[in-house]
Write an enzyme that holds these catalytic residues in place. Structure first.
Site, PDB file in Angstrom:
ATOM      1  CE  LYS A  60      43.193  28.611  23.588  1.00  0.00           C
ATOM      2  NZ  LYS A  60      43.859  27.461  24.150  1.00  0.00           N
ATOM      3  CB  ILE A 113      38.263  29.773  32.111  1.00  0.00           C
ATOM      4  CG1 ILE A 113      37.215  28.820  32.701  1.00  0.00           C
ATOM      5  CG2 ILE A 113      39.175  30.291  33.217  1.00  0.00           C
ATOM      6  CD1 ILE A 113      37.798  27.534  33.177  1.00  0.00           C
ATOM      7  CB  CYS A 114      37.563  30.110  26.600  1.00  0.00           C
ATOM      8  SG  CYS A 114      37.180  31.770  26.165  1.00  0.00           S
ATOM      9  CG  LEU A 115      34.842  25.916  30.162  1.00  0.00           C
ATOM     10  CD1 LEU A 115      33.500  25.639  30.803  1.00  0.00           C
ATOM     11  CD2 LEU A 115      35.953  25.250  30.953  1.00  0.00           C
ATOM     12  CD1 TRP A 175      40.850  27.379  29.967  1.00  0.00           C
ATOM     13  CD2 TRP A 175      42.055  28.141  31.677  1.00  0.00           C
ATOM     14  NE1 TRP A 175      41.176  28.657  29.643  1.00  0.00           N
ATOM     15  CE2 TRP A 175      41.935  29.167  30.716  1.00  0.00           C
ATOM     16  CE3 TRP A 175      42.765  28.385  32.842  1.00  0.00           C
ATOM     17  CZ2 TRP A 175      42.511  30.441  30.888  1.00  0.00           C
ATOM     18  CZ3 TRP A 175      43.335  29.646  32.992  1.00  0.00           C
ATOM     19  CH2 TRP A 175      43.217  30.645  32.021  1.00  0.00           C
TER      20      TRP A 175
END
Lengths: 819, 174
Positions: free
Chosen positions: B111, B118-120, B148
């Site tokens: 992620k 970071i992937c949201l 997250w």
């Protein structure tokens, strides 16, 4: 760089540096508390509130409960659970502890109530009581929403202190009120003189009270009255007795009642239950039996023993005298027949007499001595015997004979009634004597009335008996009858037996009345009430004897019937053969219509009519015999010459389907054809059980032969020239055709003409001449009647002479050829 | 607003909204914007502290306030896992959200983009675009990083990809 920005930077920095407040989650706290309990740091129970967010110690809960109670005096547990926000279970548990600790509290129906509360309530009640003078507990209980029992338990210790009043049957009263009502009850109870239902009294008192203090609208319980009343009765302030709690009988009334009964019973030695009912005694028998042990309860009356003794004596007297008695006449008028029968059954003498069959108890109240009944029976039986005989002889057709019988019977009665009248005077002296006398007289009277014989012997039974016997003997001479018929006849006889009209109740009553005249004399308006039971008692016995007699008469009649029947058969055979014979000859004239009709009519008139007459008359006799009627022997049916109407009425008198046939037969007599008559006769004979024989050759020949012989002898003896002719012609027919001809005068000429072919000329001429001469003679005679001086008489004379002269020729013509 | 848990949402609503629409290249307007960012951050931080939910420290790494660095941490199984946090304000800010980076976790989870960004969630971008320019850094942290961390750290710890610093220290020492 902006100041403000720097400031903000610094602030942010500061904010981030600031120590974050530390928070414990509920879960953590719960865990902490559990930990504390585990570690025994908290060594008591912890409760928690219904919200689950608070802990509470039991002590705290208890103190809260107590404070609640102190606040109001009365708290329900459910309200407590709400106010303390603790589960009801814990509240209940702690409440129980609180109540058990404090004796002034009580836990009732989920409510904690303190004594102080009751005190205040009692004060309130007292205030109201003083105001209204009475309150019902139910009212209070409903107001306070507690059970009335609780109220009672609470109020009782406070009665007289906090509550100034009296508790009675669920009501609170002030003493003043109680005194007033008690006075009312006493007054009412003392005022009552007849038995009364107390509840009715109470309701009237209630109405009175309500009228007096209508505004308060208090309803006084009848139980309050009752308790006051009971107290008064116990105290002897009012006198009387209470039955079943509600029936008040004042002693005044009871005494009056008893005195009334006593006086009546001692005066009359009986008393009717109705009278007791009127006096208000509901169970008279029980009442009387307990009061007068020597009395006897009857159906509607209670009688003293002396009454029974009196009756017993009277009955004994009557029975010993062989008389009868109506117990009702001896007993007081208010006795019903049921009472009479009951009291009779209680009489010792009657019981004994009944057991030894010295007396008969009839129709509830009548006692007849057996001797009297027996005499009566004998008399009536004998009378019946006479009646039988006379009834039969007078009756025409047996079916319709009842009225006639009754009439004769009535006649007997009147005659017999007249006679005892003379004896009545003597009867006054001695009853039994009169009885005997009247009986004897009766027998004589019937004998006289029936037979009209001069027998005046007192014991007339014997003569009448022998007479009837004689008649029966005479009856035996009559010949017997067919068996099959006797059976059916017997059956029908039985049916009729069931209801002999003269044995009806009314007639029996009449008869008994005539036999025992003093029955009427007793001054009864309706003697049948006495006689009906007696008649009913006698009837079966009389019927029995009557039937036996009938049976005897019937067997005699049976023989007679048989003989009549045989006679009839014989006559019928003879007549029938003849008519068959004559019928044959008619065939010769079939081609000549007018002559044939003439001949048929002649034959019907001469030959058929006697047959029918014989049939009808004999059947009638037979019928009568079958019905048990005695028939005179001396009748000769041959001589009876009957008209058409006679025959038809006889035919109609024959019972059943036979009657129709018979009428038909009679009608054929008036017809024109012999054949139809023959058919009718056959049918009728079949129906009535008679036999008709066909004519066979042999029989025909013998009959013809005898007929011929007969004719021949007649001709040879004949002197009258006119009547000779038909006989000669008949004989000629027999000779020539072998057939018997019965020809009327008018048909003779035709018959003669018919013979033309058969005879030789000379003989025929002789015959024809003779015939014409005879015809002229007859015509002259018929024309010349009246004036004899006329020349016709001379001519008649000459003709007759002529005929007489030619007679021998004619005779020889016939006899010669026959010989 | 769907896609986030209720506490996140309630927190988000309590963060003061911004009004100035200005990027790093807008000069004075950016300063105004930066002031508002600070105010929002102060409010958010104090809110977190009062709720005993303090989970990051950041400060501007340059005077312009376009680069931020700091730390963020997450408590899992009573152990505090702390990571470096850094991000730049993009030139298209506030139309574009800042890309939050956790360089220590680079390559340790799927992620995450290369470089530790970071992937949201899919919901983040539209929400941000809708609320431009009212959302700022504080909102980005609240909406992006906090969920997250909550989602990813326990997985990473359980799978052994990251170790507590004590364990890591001990392993390093050894």
């Amino acid at each position: 760089m902006d100041e403000e920005l720097l400031e903000l930077q610094r602030q942010f920095e500061f904010a981030q540096q600031a120590k974050s407040s530390i928070r414990l989650s509920e879960r953590n706290v719960v865990e902490l508390v559990q930990k504390l309990q585990e570690l025994q740091i908290i060594d008591f129970d912890l409760l928690h509130t219904t919200s689950g967010k608070e802990y509470i110690t039991p002590e705290q809960l208890r103190s809260e409960i107590v404070s609640e109670i102190n606040k109001r005096g009365r708290v329900s547990l459910i309200d407590l659970a709400d106010t303390t926000a603790v589960d009801l279970y814990h509240v209940e548990k702690q409440s129980q502890r609180v109540v058990s600790d404090d004796s002034s509290l009580m836990l009732i129906n989920g409510e904690i109530i303190s004594n102080s509360y009751w005190d205040t309530v009692s004060e309130e009640i007292n205030e109201r009581l003083q105001e209204c003078s009475q309150i019902s507990l139910a009212e209070i209980a409903a107001q306070l929403q507690v059970g009335s029992e609780l109220i009672v338990s609470v109020l009782e210790p406070r009665l007289g202190t906090l509550v100034k009043g009296r508790l009675e049957g669920g009501q609170l009263y002030t003493p003043a009120y109680v005194a007033r009502v008690s006075a009312m009850v006493r007054g009412a109870a003392r005022g009552i003189a007849v038995p009364m239902n107390l509840s009715a009294l109470w309701s009237s008192l209630q109405v009175l009270l309500q009228d007096m203090d209508g505004f308060s609208g208090v309803a006084v319980e009848s139980s309050f009255f009752q308790s006051l009343f009971n107290g008064l009765v116990r105290g002897g302030e009012i006198l009387g007795s209470v039955r079943a709690g509600v029936h008040w009988t004042p002693s005044v009334f009871a005494v009056a009642q008893r005195e009334c009964v006593d006086s009546f019973f001692s005066q009359n030695s009986f008393i009717s239950y109705d009278a007791l009912h009127k006096l208000g005694i509901p169970q008279p028998i029980h009442f009387l039996q307990s009061r007068y042990p020597d009395g006897k309860p009857l159906a509607t009356i209670f009688a003293h023993g002396s009454l029974i003794e009196m009756l017993d004596a009277a009955v004994e007297d009557a029975i010993e005298r062989g008389s009868w008695i109506d117990s009702l006449t001896i007993l007081p008028a208010s006795f019903t027949p049921q009472d009479a029968s009951k009291i009779l059954s209680l009489c010792p003498y009657v019981q004994k007499a009944l057991k030894s069959s010295k007396a008969q108890l009839l129709g509830e109240s009548y006692v007849f001595s057996d001797a009297l009944v027996k005499n009566l029976f004998d008399n009536i039986e004998k009378e019946l015997e006479n009646l039988n005989v006379s009834g039969f002889s007078t009756a025409g057709l047996s079916e319709g004979s009842h009225p006639k019988k009754n009439a004769t019977h009535g006649h007997d009665d009147s005659s017999s009634l007249a006679d005892p009248g003379e004896y009545d005077n003597q009867n006054v002296i001695s009853k039994s004597a009169s009885e005997k006398g009247s009986k004897k007289k009766k027998g004589k009277a019937t004998g006289n009335a029936k037979a009209g014989s001069a027998e005046s012997v007192p014991e007339s039974q014997e003569p009448t008996g022998t007479k009837s016997k004689k008649k029966m003997k005479k009856g035996k001479v009559i010949p017997a009858m067919q068996v099959s018929d006797s059976k059916s006849g017997g059956k029908r006889d039985n049916e009729r037996m069931d209801d002999p009209g003269f044995l009806s109740e009314e007639s029996l009553i009449q008869k008994i009345m005539s036999l025992i005249p003093d029955l009427e004399e007793q001054g009864m308006e309706d003697p049948e009430t006495v006689l009906a039971p007696l008649a009913n008692y006698l009837k079966p016995m009389l019927l029995n004897s009557w039937m036996e007699r009938r049976k005897a008469a019937f067997t005699e009649n049976a023989q007679k019937m048989k003989r009549v029947f045989d006679n009839l058969q014989r006559k019928l055979d003879e007549g029938f053969f003849n008519i068959q014979l004559y019928e044959k000859a008619l065939d010769l004239f079939e081609d000549d219509q007018s002559t044939a009709v003439l001949l048929h009519k002649h034959l019907l008139r001469t030959a058929a009519t006697p047959i029918v007459d014989a049939l009808l008359v004999n059947l009638d006799i037979h019928n009568k015999l079958r019905n048990g009627v005695q028939v005179e022997e001396s009748q000769n049916t041959e001589s009876a010459s009957m008209s058409l109407a006679d025959r038809i009425s006889l035919a109609k008198g024959i019972p059943g389907p036979l009657s129709v046939k018979a009428v038909g037969l009679v009608e054929t007599l008036e017809g024109k054809r012999v054949e139809s008559f023959m058919n009718a006769v056959r049918e009728f004979a079949e129906e009535s059980g008679l036999m008709l024989k066909k004519l066979d050759k042999k029989l025909e020949r013998t009959l013809l032969h005898s007929y011929r012989k007969d004719l021949t002898s007649q001709i040879s003896a004949e002197t009258d020239p006119v009547s000779l002719l038909p006989k000669v012609v008949s004989l000629l027919y027999v000779q020539v055709h072998g057939k018997a001809l019965q020809a009327p005068g008018r048909a003779i000429s035709v018959a003669v003409a018919k013979l033309k072919d058969k005879l030789d000329d000379i003989a025929f001429k002789t015959l024809a001449d003779y015939q014409s001469a005879a015809v002229t003679l007859l015509s002259l005679i018929s024309a010349g009647t009246g004036n004899e001086e006329d020349c016709t008489s001379n001519r008649i004379l000459s003709k007759r002479e002529l005929l007489e002269s030619s007679m021998p020729a004619l005779k020889s013509l016939v006899l010669g050829s026959s010989s | 607003m769907e896609g986030w848990d209720p506490t996140t949402k309630s927190t988000l609503t309590q963060i003061p909204l911004l009004s100035v629409k200005a990027g790093p290249r807008d000069g004075g307007a950016w300063t105004q914007r930066l002031k508002e960012e600070y105010k929002a951050l102060i409010a958010y931080t104090s809110m977190n502290k009062s709720n005993d939910n303090d989970w990051f420290r950041i400060s501007a790494a340059n005077p312009e306030g376009t680069r931020w660095t700091g730390k963020c941490w997450y408590v899992h199984n009573l152990l505090k896992y702390e990571f470096d946090l850094q991000f730049d304000i993009p030139v298209t800010y506030p139309a574009t959200a800042p890309e939050l980076e956790l360089p220590q976790l680079d390559g340790k989870t799927q992620k995450m983009y290369r470089g530790g960004k970071i992937c949201l969630t899919v919901h983040f971008k539209p929400l941000w675009a809708k609320n431009c320019p009212r959302f700022g850094i504080a909102h980005a942290l609240c909406l992006g990083l906090a969920p997250w961390l909550a989602a990813e750290i326990p997985i990473l710890v359980d799978s052994g990809m990251i170790k507590h610093k004590d364990d890591a220290a001990s392993s390093n020492e050894s």
